[in-house]
Design a protein around this motif. Structure first.
Motif, PDB file in Angstrom:
ATOM      1  N   LEU A  19       1.202 -42.952 -35.205  1.00  0.00           N
ATOM      2  CA  LEU A  19       1.947 -41.726 -35.457  1.00  0.00           C
ATOM      3  C   LEU A  19       1.943 -40.818 -34.233  1.00  0.00           C
ATOM      4  O   LEU A  19       0.897 -40.589 -33.621  1.00  0.00           O
ATOM      5  N   ILE A  20       3.117 -40.297 -33.892  1.00  0.00           N
ATOM      6  CA  ILE A  20       3.255 -39.335 -32.803  1.00  0.00           C
ATOM      7  C   ILE A  20       3.602 -37.986 -33.416  1.00  0.00           C
ATOM      8  O   ILE A  20       4.650 -37.835 -34.055  1.00  0.00           O
ATOM      9  N   ASP A  21       2.729 -37.011 -33.257  1.00  0.00           N
ATOM     10  CA  ASP A  21       2.999 -35.663 -33.760  1.00  0.00           C
ATOM     11  C   ASP A  21       3.972 -34.968 -32.813  1.00  0.00           C
ATOM     12  O   ASP A  21       3.742 -34.908 -31.596  1.00  0.00           O
ATOM     13  N   LEU A  22       5.054 -34.423 -33.360  1.00  0.00           N
ATOM     14  CA  LEU A  22       6.141 -33.906 -32.531  1.00  0.00           C
ATOM     15  C   LEU A  22       6.089 -32.411 -32.215  1.00  0.00           C
ATOM     16  O   LEU A  22       6.508 -32.022 -31.115  1.00  0.00           O
ATOM     17  N   PRO A  23       5.626 -31.540 -33.109  1.00  0.00           N
ATOM     18  CA  PRO A  23       5.643 -30.109 -32.770  1.00  0.00           C
ATOM     19  C   PRO A  23       4.874 -29.824 -31.479  1.00  0.00           C
ATOM     20  O   PRO A  23       3.715 -30.205 -31.324  1.00  0.00           O
ATOM     21  N   GLY A  24       5.540 -29.193 -30.551  1.00  0.00           N
ATOM     22  CA  GLY A  24       4.909 -28.849 -29.282  1.00  0.00           C
ATOM     23  C   GLY A  24       4.750 -29.999 -28.312  1.00  0.00           C
ATOM     24  O   GLY A  24       4.125 -29.837 -27.256  1.00  0.00           O
ATOM     25  N   LEU A  25       5.312 -31.163 -28.633  1.00  0.00           N
ATOM     26  CA  LEU A  25       5.148 -32.325 -27.758  1.00  0.00           C
ATOM     27  C   LEU A  25       5.865 -32.111 -26.429  1.00  0.00           C
ATOM     28  O   LEU A  25       7.055 -31.803 -26.383  1.00  0.00           O
ATOM     29  N   GLU A  26       5.134 -32.256 -25.344  1.00  0.00           N
ATOM     30  CA  GLU A  26       5.689 -32.215 -23.995  1.00  0.00           C
ATOM     31  C   GLU A  26       5.055 -33.365 -23.215  1.00  0.00           C
ATOM     32  O   GLU A  26       3.855 -33.572 -23.290  1.00  0.00           O
ATOM     33  N   PHE A  27       5.866 -34.096 -22.485  1.00  0.00           N
ATOM     34  CA  PHE A  27       5.348 -35.245 -21.744  1.00  0.00           C
ATOM     35  C   PHE A  27       4.724 -34.784 -20.427  1.00  0.00           C
ATOM     36  O   PHE A  27       5.224 -35.080 -19.342  1.00  0.00           O
ATOM     37  N   LYS A  28       3.615 -34.070 -20.553  1.00  0.00           N
ATOM     38  CA  LYS A  28       2.934 -33.539 -19.385  1.00  0.00           C
ATOM     39  C   LYS A  28       1.565 -34.186 -19.236  1.00  0.00           C
ATOM     40  O   LYS A  28       0.940 -34.572 -20.215  1.00  0.00           O
ATOM     41  N   GLY A  29       1.109 -34.286 -17.996  1.00  0.00           N
ATOM     42  CA  GLY A  29      -0.198 -34.862 -17.743  1.00  0.00           C
ATOM     43  C   GLY A  29      -0.128 -36.341 -17.411  1.00  0.00           C
ATOM     44  O   GLY A  29       0.872 -37.025 -17.676  1.00  0.00           O
ATOM     45  N   LYS A  30      -1.201 -36.838 -16.840  1.00  0.00           N
ATOM     46  CA  LYS A  30      -1.264 -38.223 -16.390  1.00  0.00           C
ATOM     47  C   LYS A  30      -1.060 -39.209 -17.527  1.00  0.00           C
ATOM     48  O   LYS A  30      -0.462 -40.277 -17.352  1.00  0.00           O
ATOM     49  N   GLN A  31      -1.537 -38.858 -18.721  1.00  0.00           N
ATOM     50  CA  GLN A  31      -1.464 -39.786 -19.843  1.00  0.00           C
ATOM     51  C   GLN A  31      -0.029 -40.073 -20.279  1.00  0.00           C
ATOM     52  O   GLN A  31       0.245 -41.088 -20.920  1.00  0.00           O
ATOM     53  N   TRP A  32       0.900 -39.184 -19.930  1.00  0.00           N
ATOM     54  CA  TRP A  32       2.295 -39.373 -20.306  1.00  0.00           C
ATOM     55  C   TRP A  32       3.148 -39.907 -19.156  1.00  0.00           C
ATOM     56  O   TRP A  32       4.374 -39.902 -19.241  1.00  0.00           O
ATOM     57  N   GLN A  33       2.521 -40.380 -18.098  1.00  0.00           N
ATOM     58  CA  GLN A  33       3.260 -40.862 -16.938  1.00  0.00           C
ATOM     59  C   GLN A  33       4.254 -41.975 -17.279  1.00  0.00           C
ATOM     60  O   GLN A  33       5.390 -41.962 -16.794  1.00  0.00           O
ATOM     61  N   PRO A  34       3.886 -42.980 -18.106  1.00  0.00           N
ATOM     62  CA  PRO A  34       4.862 -44.034 -18.429  1.00  0.00           C
ATOM     63  C   PRO A  34       6.130 -43.491 -19.081  1.00  0.00           C
ATOM     64  O   PRO A  34       7.239 -43.939 -18.764  1.00  0.00           O
ATOM     65  N   ALA A  35       5.982 -42.523 -19.987  1.00  0.00           N
ATOM     66  CA  ALA A  35       7.154 -41.956 -20.653  1.00  0.00           C
ATOM     67  C   ALA A  35       8.007 -41.170 -19.670  1.00  0.00           C
ATOM     68  O   ALA A  35       9.241 -41.298 -19.652  1.00  0.00           O
ATOM     69  N   ARG A  36       7.362 -40.354 -18.834  1.00  0.00           N
ATOM     70  CA  ARG A  36       8.112 -39.571 -17.845  1.00  0.00           C
ATOM     71  C   ARG A  36       8.832 -40.477 -16.858  1.00  0.00           C
ATOM     72  O   ARG A  36       9.988 -40.228 -16.490  1.00  0.00           O
ATOM     73  N   SER A  37       8.164 -41.527 -16.426  1.00  0.00           N
ATOM     74  CA  SER A  37       8.775 -42.445 -15.465  1.00  0.00           C
ATOM     75  C   SER A  37      10.018 -43.104 -16.051  1.00  0.00           C
ATOM     76  O   SER A  37      11.043 -43.249 -15.372  1.00  0.00           O
ATOM     77  N   ALA A  38       9.935 -43.507 -17.320  1.00  0.00           N
ATOM     78  CA  ALA A  38      11.088 -44.140 -17.967  1.00  0.00           C
ATOM     79  C   ALA A  38      12.258 -43.171 -18.059  1.00  0.00           C
ATOM     80  O   ALA A  38      13.413 -43.538 -17.792  1.00  0.00           O
ATOM     81  N   LEU A  39      11.980 -41.920 -18.419  1.00  0.00           N
ATOM     82  CA  LEU A  39      13.040 -40.918 -18.518  1.00  0.00           C
ATOM     83  C   LEU A  39      13.671 -40.649 -17.156  1.00  0.00           C
ATOM     84  O   LEU A  39      14.904 -40.554 -17.032  1.00  0.00           O
ATOM     85  N   ASN A  40      12.847 -40.534 -16.123  1.00  0.00           N
ATOM     86  CA  ASN A  40      13.361 -40.243 -14.782  1.00  0.00           C
ATOM     87  C   ASN A  40      14.154 -41.415 -14.210  1.00  0.00           C
ATOM     88  O   ASN A  40      15.202 -41.222 -13.577  1.00  0.00           O
ATOM     89  N   ARG A  41      13.676 -42.626 -14.424  1.00  0.00           N
ATOM     90  CA  ARG A  41      14.383 -43.794 -13.907  1.00  0.00           C
ATOM     91  C   ARG A  41      15.713 -43.993 -14.619  1.00  0.00           C
ATOM     92  O   ARG A  41      16.691 -44.453 -14.010  1.00  0.00           O
ATOM     93  N   ALA A  42      15.757 -43.654 -15.896  1.00  0.00           N
ATOM     94  CA  ALA A  42      17.014 -43.767 -16.632  1.00  0.00           C
ATOM     95  C   ALA A  42      18.070 -42.840 -16.031  1.00  0.00           C
ATOM     96  O   ALA A  42      19.241 -43.217 -15.893  1.00  0.00           O
ATOM     97  N   VAL A  43      17.655 -41.635 -15.664  1.00  0.00           N
ATOM     98  CA  VAL A  43      18.587 -40.690 -15.040  1.00  0.00           C
ATOM     99  C   VAL A  43      19.127 -41.269 -13.736  1.00  0.00           C
ATOM    100  O   VAL A  43      20.337 -41.223 -13.463  1.00  0.00           O
ATOM    101  N   LYS A  44      18.247 -41.844 -12.923  1.00  0.00           N
ATOM    102  CA  LYS A  44      18.659 -42.405 -11.632  1.00  0.00           C
ATOM    103  C   LYS A  44      19.623 -43.575 -11.800  1.00  0.00           C
ATOM    104  O   LYS A  44      20.499 -43.798 -10.958  1.00  0.00           O
ATOM    105  N   GLU A  45      19.459 -44.332 -12.887  1.00  0.00           N
ATOM    106  CA  GLU A  45      20.307 -45.506 -13.098  1.00  0.00           C
ATOM    107  C   GLU A  45      21.505 -45.216 -13.998  1.00  0.00           C
ATOM    108  O   GLU A  45      22.242 -46.125 -14.381  1.00  0.00           O
TER     109      GLU A  45
END
Length: 251
Positions: A19-45
């Motif tokens: 389960l992923i709790d959504l209220p206040g969810l922000e992909f910040k910090g080292k632990q969220w690097q895979p999610a941020r990388s996927a979002l950023n690479r999608a923009v580039k492509e």
């Protein structure tokens, strides 16, 4: 499980919901690097996310989604499961939402579908992942992109959580005197792992920092175990025939 114990029934953890709790969810910090990388690479492509009702999509999109799903099923070499996972037909239900990853040329790179979870008052409080498919020659990080984008979209709609679905036959531990059934589930899980990747999927979901909720099978006594074993096998592989059995038991 106290209710089961009061009735004298036994229980066994057979899966873990993620389960992923959504209220206040922000992909910040080292632990969220895979999610941020996927979002950023999608923009580039040039990959964009669309949250839709699949039944409303043009025929060209539906054809691509079906082709991606058929390729995924064909690669497994076994029938698609109908108990723990749905398919494109279920994703066409009007109550189901679908996430699409689409490039500038209209090419679909991946698809997810999400089933509503209702609160006691009848309102939707969360969404459960069902279909998850990717094009083999498409955007490499499309699954991470689809899940991260769905988190953002459903969060903005006010949903409380997303479930990445229970990981069947992957569990952290057991309770009660369940040695026989526990061994049966471990054997079934090991046999199906090369084809359906229950345990590797469980590890993949850990990228999204979920909290885990145990899912239990409750049964009366050990005399029920043979029927339970048959029922579990039929539930995971409802269309499996005699030709499929050697694939499950070969070493």
């Amino acid at each position: 499980m106290r209710g089961a114990e009061r009735l004298g029934w036994r229980y066994l953890q057979v899966a873990e919901d993620t389960l992923i709790d959504l209220p206040g969810l922000e992909f910040k910090g080292k632990q969220w690097q895979p999610a941020r990388s996927a979002l950023n690479r999608a923009v580039k492509e040039g990959i964009t996310f669309r949250l839709v009702h699949l039944a409303d999509e043009p025929r060209a999109v539906l054809q691509q989604v079906r082709a991606i799903s058929e390729e995924w099923v064909g690669d497994k070499g076994l029938p698609e499961m109908g108990f723990t996972l749905g398919g494109v037909d279920e994703a066409l239900d009007r109550h189901v939402r679908a996430g699409l990853a689409v490039d500038a040329d209209g090419r679909v790179h991946g698809v997810t579908s999400w089933i509503p979870v209702y609160a006691g008052n009848g309102e939707i409080e969360g969404w459960t992942l069902d279909v998850m498919r990717r094009r083999s020659d498409g955007f490499k990080h499309v699954v991470e992109f689809l899940i991260a984008s769905a988190c953002q979209a459903f969060r903005d709609e006010g949903a409380r959580y997303l479930s990445l679905s229970g990981a069947p036959l992957a569990r952290a531990g057991t309770d009660g005197d369940t040695r026989i059934l526990d061994a049966l589930l471990d054997k079934l899980g090991a046999a199906l792992e090369p084809y359906y990747g229950f345990r590797s999927l469980h590890a993949f979901k850990a990228k999204f920092r979920p909290r885990y909720a145990p899912m239990y099978l409750i049964y009366r006594d050990e005399a029920d175990l043979p029927r339970i074993g048959v029922a579990i096998a039929r539930a995971y592989l409802p269309d499996a025939g005699l030709r499929d059995i050697p694939k499950l038991v070969r070493s």
